[in-house]
Design an enzyme around this catalytic site. Sequence first.
Site: not given
Length: 339
Positions: A253, A277, A282, A306, A308-309
């Site tokens: 985070r 990331d 954000e 963000h 990466a998932w």
Amino acid sequence: MTPTQHHIVFLQADYCPIPDFRFPPGHTFTTTVYQQTSLSELHSRIHDASVVVFSYIPFDAHTLSPEVTPHLKLIAVAAVGTDCIDLEACRKRGIVVSRSIGANVESVSEHAIGLYFASRRRLLDMHMLTRAGEWSHRKGTIMYQLLDRHGQAPLSCQDEVAGIIGNGVVGQRIAQLARNLGMKVLIAARKEPAESVSQSTVGSIERTPFDAVIRQSTVIFVVVPLSTSTRNLISTPEFQNMSPHTVIVNVSRGGIVDEDALLEALRNGTIAGAATDVFRVEPAGLDNSPLLSDETKSLNLIVTPHLAWLSKKTLANYSQMVKQAIEGWSAGQPCNVVT
């Protein structure tokens, strides 16, 4: 709305394929699906919901008040983190919060390793120089662009000491991948002084004092949740104690790694590089993140938005876990409960 009638609102369906629900006999449900939802649209869209599904939208105390969400009983998060939700407000109203534990382990871990290589090998710089014809122009001297500011060549995996800050399922998977690459792995103890005096073992995992991991590691993977105790967990004192070879990778985070302190460490050559990331604010933009300012273009800093998932497997896992969370809750057996 009765206890057996459910209105499910998907606020970010782009991130979670809609499951095929099977409720207990006597239960009925309706769904409203939005691919994305802005903050200005949020309150009107959730007013009639008994269940909401999203990945990351700020749900503060006002949003969770009876005036805004009078029927809300369950929040099913298609993600692992819940720091965007006022959990205390949920507890006071008896709103159940369920998250998707372990859904994105493989994709986030692989992304972290990819960010490591991109930073350590300066892959994007090498790509841009080659595309610009600099190889033929500089000939053999282009290798110097891969050296750090101290004139040192990149470390190979067998020379790396990987410090894992956070020993959850993602941290454990990154540790496994790092070992498979030939790295020595150190699992950090918590930062609190009482737990960092000497090496300790938790379960079967041997932990190294936090400060020792900071000093000894040449690559540090940050994979802890954001909380009061982890905000700015890594800041100026930590950077000053790192090896000049260190590359730091954050896939957890924003706000855990102090962005201003990180920028200063990169600018001064205190560390070799960084990759993130996640951002303090954000979505990150030129107006709200120091990591995207013009001066960072010359630094060894890799940034991704963000994501990466994101993988086919993660999306399938989110859908399945949201289905289990909602069906289990309706049957009186909630799972992966945070509150």
